[in-house]
Scaffold this motif. Structure first.
Motif, mmCIF file in Angstrom:
data_model
loop_
_atom_site.group_PDB
_atom_site.id
_atom_site.type_symbol
_atom_site.label_atom_id
_atom_site.label_comp_id
_atom_site.label_asym_id
_atom_site.label_seq_id
_atom_site.Cartn_x
_atom_site.Cartn_y
_atom_site.Cartn_z
ATOM 1 N N TRP A 17 0.841 -1.207 0.000
ATOM 2 C CA TRP A 17 0.000 0.000 0.000
ATOM 3 C C TRP A 17 0.878 1.259 0.000
ATOM 4 O O TRP A 17 0.664 2.177 -0.790
ATOM 5 C CB TRP A 17 -0.905 -0.034 1.228
ATOM 6 C CG TRP A 17 -1.794 1.158 1.378
ATOM 7 C CD1 TRP A 17 -1.505 2.329 2.024
ATOM 8 C CD2 TRP A 17 -3.114 1.311 0.883
ATOM 9 N NE1 TRP A 17 -2.570 3.174 1.955
ATOM 10 C CE2 TRP A 17 -3.580 2.579 1.258
ATOM 11 C CE3 TRP A 17 -3.971 0.478 0.158
ATOM 12 C CZ2 TRP A 17 -4.845 3.050 0.938
ATOM 13 C CZ3 TRP A 17 -5.231 0.954 -0.157
ATOM 14 C CH2 TRP A 17 -5.656 2.216 0.229
ATOM 15 N N ALA A 22 -1.543 -0.747 -4.618
ATOM 16 C CA ALA A 22 -2.810 -0.980 -3.917
ATOM 17 C C ALA A 22 -3.456 -2.314 -4.274
ATOM 18 O O ALA A 22 -3.995 -2.993 -3.397
ATOM 19 C CB ALA A 22 -3.779 0.168 -4.189
ATOM 20 N N SER A 23 -3.406 -2.708 -5.540
ATOM 21 C CA SER A 23 -4.063 -3.969 -5.900
ATOM 22 C C SER A 23 -3.325 -5.168 -5.305
ATOM 23 O O SER A 23 -3.954 -6.154 -4.900
ATOM 24 C CB SER A 23 -4.197 -4.116 -7.416
ATOM 25 O OG SER A 23 -2.936 -4.176 -8.027
ATOM 26 N N ARG A 26 -4.379 -5.282 -1.671
ATOM 27 C CA ARG A 26 -5.716 -5.877 -1.546
ATOM 28 C C ARG A 26 -5.647 -7.389 -1.662
ATOM 29 O O ARG A 26 -6.256 -8.114 -0.868
ATOM 30 C CB ARG A 26 -6.638 -5.317 -2.637
ATOM 31 C CG ARG A 26 -8.059 -5.898 -2.574
ATOM 32 C CD ARG A 26 -8.779 -5.838 -3.903
ATOM 33 N NE ARG A 26 -8.011 -6.549 -4.904
ATOM 34 C CZ ARG A 26 -7.786 -6.087 -6.139
ATOM 35 N NH1 ARG A 26 -8.268 -4.928 -6.529
ATOM 36 N NH2 ARG A 26 -7.064 -6.796 -7.000
ATOM 37 N N TRP A 29 -4.208 -8.872 1.544
ATOM 38 C CA TRP A 29 -5.175 -8.801 2.650
ATOM 39 C C TRP A 29 -6.322 -9.788 2.446
ATOM 40 O O TRP A 29 -6.787 -10.407 3.405
ATOM 41 C CB TRP A 29 -5.699 -7.385 2.814
ATOM 42 C CG TRP A 29 -4.661 -6.412 3.288
ATOM 43 C CD1 TRP A 29 -3.615 -6.657 4.136
ATOM 44 C CD2 TRP A 29 -4.559 -5.037 2.937
ATOM 45 N NE1 TRP A 29 -2.878 -5.519 4.329
ATOM 46 C CE2 TRP A 29 -3.434 -4.505 3.607
ATOM 47 C CE3 TRP A 29 -5.308 -4.193 2.122
ATOM 48 C CZ2 TRP A 29 -3.050 -3.171 3.497
ATOM 49 C CZ3 TRP A 29 -4.920 -2.864 2.003
ATOM 50 C CH2 TRP A 29 -3.811 -2.372 2.685
ATOM 51 N N TYR A 45 -8.512 -2.667 6.752
ATOM 52 C CA TYR A 45 -7.679 -2.249 5.623
ATOM 53 C C TYR A 45 -8.411 -2.446 4.293
ATOM 54 O O TYR A 45 -8.308 -1.605 3.389
ATOM 55 C CB TYR A 45 -6.347 -2.997 5.611
ATOM 56 C CG TYR A 45 -5.331 -2.413 6.552
ATOM 57 C CD1 TYR A 45 -4.641 -1.250 6.226
ATOM 58 C CD2 TYR A 45 -5.056 -3.022 7.768
ATOM 59 C CE1 TYR A 45 -3.698 -0.715 7.091
ATOM 60 C CE2 TYR A 45 -4.112 -2.493 8.644
ATOM 61 C CZ TYR A 45 -3.437 -1.335 8.297
ATOM 62 O OH TYR A 45 -2.515 -0.798 9.156
ATOM 63 N N LEU A 46 -9.140 -3.531 4.173
ATOM 64 C CA LEU A 46 -9.890 -3.760 2.940
ATOM 65 C C LEU A 46 -11.011 -2.745 2.772
ATOM 66 O O LEU A 46 -11.260 -2.271 1.656
ATOM 67 C CB LEU A 46 -10.430 -5.187 2.900
ATOM 68 C CG LEU A 46 -9.361 -6.242 2.611
ATOM 69 C CD1 LEU A 46 -9.871 -7.634 2.962
ATOM 70 C CD2 LEU A 46 -8.909 -6.168 1.160
ATOM 71 N N HIS A 49 -9.359 0.315 1.515
ATOM 72 C CA HIS A 49 -8.969 0.107 0.113
ATOM 73 C C HIS A 49 -10.176 0.235 -0.813
ATOM 74 O O HIS A 49 -10.136 0.974 -1.796
ATOM 75 C CB HIS A 49 -8.318 -1.266 -0.078
ATOM 76 C CG HIS A 49 -8.148 -1.603 -1.517
ATOM 77 N ND1 HIS A 49 -7.076 -1.164 -2.258
ATOM 78 C CD2 HIS A 49 -8.944 -2.288 -2.382
ATOM 79 C CE1 HIS A 49 -7.217 -1.569 -3.508
ATOM 80 N NE2 HIS A 49 -8.339 -2.264 -3.602
ATOM 81 N N TYR A 50 -11.240 -0.503 -0.512
ATOM 82 C CA TYR A 50 -12.394 -0.482 -1.405
ATOM 83 C C TYR A 50 -13.014 0.907 -1.483
ATOM 84 O O TYR A 50 -13.475 1.319 -2.547
ATOM 85 C CB TYR A 50 -13.437 -1.526 -0.974
ATOM 86 C CG TYR A 50 -13.038 -2.916 -1.386
ATOM 87 C CD1 TYR A 50 -12.941 -3.268 -2.728
ATOM 88 C CD2 TYR A 50 -12.738 -3.888 -0.438
ATOM 89 C CE1 TYR A 50 -12.569 -4.544 -3.112
ATOM 90 C CE2 TYR A 50 -12.362 -5.164 -0.819
ATOM 91 C CZ TYR A 50 -12.276 -5.480 -2.158
ATOM 92 O OH TYR A 50 -11.891 -6.744 -2.548
ATOM 93 N N GLU A 52 -11.412 3.995 -0.795
ATOM 94 C CA GLU A 52 -10.519 5.019 -1.338
ATOM 95 C C GLU A 52 -10.013 4.708 -2.745
ATOM 96 O O GLU A 52 -9.878 5.624 -3.556
ATOM 97 C CB GLU A 52 -9.312 5.226 -0.409
ATOM 98 C CG GLU A 52 -9.673 5.875 0.890
ATOM 99 C CD GLU A 52 -8.468 6.166 1.769
ATOM 100 O OE1 GLU A 52 -7.322 5.862 1.378
ATOM 101 O OE2 GLU A 52 -8.678 6.702 2.863
ATOM 102 N N VAL A 53 -9.706 3.471 -3.032
ATOM 103 C CA VAL A 53 -9.068 3.136 -4.306
ATOM 104 C C VAL A 53 -10.098 2.718 -5.353
ATOM 105 O O VAL A 53 -10.111 3.245 -6.461
ATOM 106 C CB VAL A 53 -8.008 2.026 -4.119
ATOM 107 C CG1 VAL A 53 -7.407 1.600 -5.443
ATOM 108 C CG2 VAL A 53 -6.924 2.501 -3.159
ATOM 109 N N GLU A 54 -10.934 1.758 -5.002
ATOM 110 C CA GLU A 54 -11.865 1.214 -5.993
ATOM 111 C C GLU A 54 -13.202 1.945 -6.017
ATOM 112 O O GLU A 54 -14.037 1.664 -6.880
ATOM 113 C CB GLU A 54 -12.058 -0.279 -5.756
ATOM 114 C CG GLU A 54 -10.767 -1.058 -5.949
ATOM 115 C CD GLU A 54 -10.941 -2.555 -5.945
ATOM 116 O OE1 GLU A 54 -12.070 -3.040 -6.167
ATOM 117 O OE2 GLU A 54 -9.931 -3.246 -5.726
#
Length: 86
Positions: A17, A22-23, A26, A29, A45-46, A49-50, A52-54
């Motif tokens: 991260w 990021a991928s 993910r 994790w 954390y997931l 990620h989901y 903020e990123v995806e």
């Protein structure tokens, strides 16, 4: 590195991260979570990620709800960002 340690997966994901991968974070994790669905930091954390990123709010909320369902707590700012009031 102990491949059976959940913290190994958590920390490796954080390393990815922080280096802009990021991928990969993910994926690590998710692998750790599949080994132990009760390890709440994976869910947190997931969720981040989901969200903020995806930009996948539904998936992020699912992870937050898993934390709450398992008796964990969630950062207030993350709950607010996702519109979670419970």
């Amino acid at each position: 590195i102990n491949p059976k340690s959940f913290d190994t997966y958590l920390n490796l994901g954080v390393l990815y991260w922080k280096t802009g991968q990021a991928s990969r974070a993910r994926d690590i994790w998710e692998k750790g979570l599949s080994m132990n669905p009760n390890h709440l930091p994976f869910h947190e954390y997931l969720a981040i990620h989901y969200y903020e990123v995806e930009k996948n709010t539904e998936r992020a909320v699912w992870h937050i709800n898993e934390i709450l369902r398992r008796g964990g707590t969630v950062q207030p700012e993350l709950r607010e960002a996702l519109g979670i009031t419970q």
